[in-house]
Design an enzyme around this catalytic site. Structure first.
Site, PDB file in Angstrom:
ATOM      1  N   ASP A 161     -13.368  -2.868  -1.361  1.00 28.26           N
ATOM      2  CA  ASP A 161     -12.915  -4.174  -1.844  1.00 28.26           C
ATOM      3  C   ASP A 161     -13.729  -4.692  -3.029  1.00 28.26           C
ATOM      4  O   ASP A 161     -13.169  -5.108  -4.045  1.00 28.26           O
ATOM      5  CB  ASP A 161     -12.964  -5.200  -0.707  1.00 28.26           C
ATOM      6  CG  ASP A 161     -11.842  -5.013   0.299  1.00 28.26           C
ATOM      7  OD1 ASP A 161     -10.801  -4.438  -0.069  1.00 28.26           O
ATOM      8  OD2 ASP A 161     -12.006  -5.453   1.453  1.00 28.26           O
ATOM      9  N   LYS A 180     -10.491  -5.611   9.695  1.00 27.65           N
ATOM     10  CA  LYS A 180     -11.544  -4.961   8.912  1.00 27.65           C
ATOM     11  C   LYS A 180     -12.887  -4.913   9.633  1.00 27.65           C
ATOM     12  O   LYS A 180     -13.628  -3.932   9.513  1.00 27.65           O
ATOM     13  CB  LYS A 180     -11.687  -5.644   7.549  1.00 27.65           C
ATOM     14  CG  LYS A 180     -10.497  -5.401   6.633  1.00 27.65           C
ATOM     15  CD  LYS A 180     -10.731  -5.974   5.248  1.00 27.65           C
ATOM     16  CE  LYS A 180      -9.548  -5.686   4.329  1.00 27.65           C
ATOM     17  NZ  LYS A 180      -9.777  -6.181   2.955  1.00 27.65           N
ATOM     18  N   SER A 226       0.806  -1.220   0.000  1.00 33.82           N
ATOM     19  CA  SER A 226       0.000   0.000   0.000  1.00 33.82           C
ATOM     20  C   SER A 226       0.844   1.277   0.000  1.00 33.82           C
ATOM     21  O   SER A 226       0.533   2.218  -0.748  1.00 33.82           O
ATOM     22  CB  SER A 226      -0.969  -0.005   1.178  1.00 33.82           C
ATOM     23  OG  SER A 226      -1.959  -0.995   1.009  1.00 33.82           O
TER      24      SER A 226
END
Length: 276
Positions: free
Chosen positions: A104, A67, A18
């Site tokens: 996502d 998450k 990332s």
């Protein structure tokens, strides 16, 4: 021009691409930004995020295993996050409040349909796994037009809970893992399990792979190697890892934070050459 401080939270997290992806996007617009990895154990995750924002952090990405916790700690949640019950993006709001979003599913569908030019409409889809990763993409696959979504998980109750949350029994239903060999062939097979990340084999039957099948692992690099090797041996027409999805979800996040849409193709080309 400084664009602020950003981070990705995970456990472990040192392997994350990332920072590299967001820095590449920033260079396209002449922006300078700080983007770091922060390893936070589950018990310390929420406090670590709040501390990061309190010190001026302008946004955070979230990956395994946080998450669900990211979704739960938020004060404001996007529709995509609510449907999934998970979040991979957190943004600070005024008054110490936090907004959660999930990119996502949109990233997965865009990678398949735009980068790889595969139309998902009318496909019969098999979703392996029913945890946070699966929940993040299930609704988007249905939105993209898959005809049916069969959810199979080692723990049947988790699969049933996801199907119940979707609430469309004519299109989304569950089957038992031990019955995989008897379910027939599918056009799309998505591996949303953590088997590859944990170095475990799924031991899947070749019979589930249809003659036009696209097999897709949400993981990338070494974690996806086993599943993709199985897919190719089974005769799948396409076999892709989740690198493109990672880059597309990052692009959605970057646009959310900076109001600028980056070009993902050169970033994908560079990283695919190294990790594909």
């Amino acid at each position: 021009m400084s664009a602020g401080q950003f981070a990705v939270f995970g456990h472990p997290i040192s392997h994350s691409l990332s920072p590299r992806i967001h820095q590449a996007f920033a260079r396209q617009f002449g922006l300078e930004l700080s983007y770091q990895t922060i390893d936070a154990a589950p018990a310390a995750f929420a406090s670590a995020v709040r501390e990061f924002f309190a010190q001026g952090g302008a946004g955070a990405n979230v990956t395994l295993p946080h998450k669900t916790a990211a979704f739960e700690m938020a004060d404001v949640r996007s529709e995509a996050a609510v449907r999934a019950g998970t979040a991979n993006v957190l943004t600070p709001l005024s008054g110490g409040r936090i907004a959660a979003h999930n990119t996502d599913g949109a990233g997965l569908v865009r990678d398949i349909t735009e980068r790889h030019s595969v139309d998902l409409r009318g496909h019969t889809a098999l979703l392996l796994g029913a945890g946070g990763a699966a929940r993040g993409v299930a609704w988007s696959l249905l939105d993209a037009g898959v005809h049916t979504l069969t959810i199979v998980n080692r723990t049947p109750e988790t699969a049933d809970a996801l199907a119940d949350a979707i609430g469309d029994p004519a299109r989304a239903h569950t089957r038992y893992w031990e019955d995989l060999a008897d379910l027939g062939a599918f056009d799309l097979i998505v591996n949303a399990t953590s088997a590859g990340v944990l170095g475990k084999s799924l031991d899947l039957p070749f019979a589930v792979v249809g003659n036009r099948a696209l097999c897709y692992d949400l993981s990338y690099g070494a974690a996806a190697t086993g599943f993709l090797a199985w897919a190719r041996t089974a005769g799948a027409r396409y076999a892709f890892d989740g690198l493109g999805m990672l880059i597309e979800t990052a692009a959605d996040t970057f646009e959310l934070w900076h109001d600028k849409r980056p070009d993902t193709d050169p970033v994908y080309a560079e990283l695919h050459q190294q990790y594909g």
